[in-house]
Design an enzyme around this catalytic site. Structure first.
Site, PDB file in Angstrom:
ATOM      1  CB  ALA A   1      -0.822  -0.125   1.266  1.00 28.08           C
ATOM      2  CB  SER A   2       4.272   1.769   1.143  1.00 27.72           C
ATOM      3  OG  SER A   2       5.303   2.563   0.574  1.00 27.72           O
TER       4      SER A   2
END
EC number: 5.99.1.4
Lengths: 219, 219
Positions: free
Chosen positions: B22-23
């Site tokens: 998700a980064s």
């Protein structure tokens, strides 16, 4: 009529440099930026602020590097690598984050004097800012201490007494509050932050070169 | 006796690459790192983790970019500049942060298969990781969706069915928990993080080149 152009050169692009004296990564940034901006033909406006009120609005009562210990340990290690690469000395200050209200007010006295003269860098303001960072992070001095600030002023050939008095004036106190409020309005959340005339925001020592290039390209 | 050296070349330096799917800043980092590591002669170990438990231990229930809106607005603008400089497409995913547990488990299946064979990059694990980031941030797809992950696997020539089944196994679930716990023990607080064999930690896409150089120099 006089010919246009020959006597009115294009104004240099301007980059606002917002910083909090307690900010670790602002040390390499503020120490480096003068010569880099001169080489790029970019005019700087040094704008000291207090991050305390901005952090408080985010629910923090101290530096995030203290609130989040793993991030804090990393920051000190990373800063050591950054300073080593730049050949800058690094000594951890005795208090972190330092209380920087007085230093910021003194800086505004110096920077404001220059502004009043219509010449940005004519005063001692920028040199004072660089010297405060060197004292805080190069030498590990506590820049909350008025005696330390007086030492710095004296080293710049400035008589500390009248300046420290001016730093306590209502006008300077109001100016620092207004500047911090303006920074928050501009969505500034950390230090150093660079803002171009067009409003483009860059955050961090890592973005210094990009901010200068952007200011130059979009002037 | 056989001569030493000719058949036993020095082992390449190894860099652990820890990342959460998700980064945002892990997107340019993971997409870039393969060719840069190959050029530097550094062997990579891709180590997906979940930042959720690490953030929760810091008192956060979502990404700090959501908790601190000014920082979040800056990040998306900065990421756009970073991706533009790299020529990478950027599309904001429909959910941020994405739910990445399944993607991380699938990645471990692929990366683990390679490890089981004694050949780090023999499997499809690394290619899958790169493709997940490209889908999430290049195309704006929701990589929480098993159908999206199946598409990615198929595009790599991997039969999705058995892989998605393996991703739900107790062994893989335990592996992801253990990896995330190990990351926390190593003081990792964000993604991407790079750790050399000597334990030197670098955080962020901005430190990718420095991490590779450090790994190479200290091997």
């Amino acid at each position: 009529m006089a010919e246009a152009g020959s006597e009115t050169p294009d104004a240099a692009p301007v980059l606002d440099v917002w910083f909090e004296f307690a900010s670790t990564y602002s040390y390499p940034a503020v120490v480096r930026i003068g010569p880099l901006a001169a080489a790029a033909g970019v005019e700087l406006r040094f704008r000291p602020l207090l991050l305390g009120p901005i952090f408080k609005a985010q629910g923090w009562d101290t530096s995030p590097f203290n609130l989040y210990p793993a991030k804090g340990r990393y920051m000190w290690r990373d800063l050591a690598r950054v300073c080593a690469d730049l050949g800058l000395p690094l000594t951890r200050p005795p208090v972190f984050p330092a209380h920087t209200m007085l230093a910021a007010r003194v800086a505004l006295v110096g920077l404001g004097a220059a502004a009043d003269q219509g010449k940005r860098a004519a005063g001692w303001g920028e040199a004072f800012c660089v010297a405060v960072y060197r004292a805080a992070f190069g030498e590990g001095r506590d820049v909350a201490d008025a005696a330390v600030l007086a030492d710095i002023l004296a080293s710049l050939g400035v008589d500390p007494g009248p300046v420290l008095t001016a730093a306590g004036s209502a006008a300077i106190k109001a100016k620092l509050r207004q500047e911090t409020e303006e920074a928050a309005r501009r969505d500034i959340f950390g230090s150093p932050s660079f803002v171009t005339a067009g409003g483009e925001l860059f955050w961090g020592n890592d973005r210094l070169e990009q901010a200068l290039a952007w200011a130059k390209r979009t002037a």
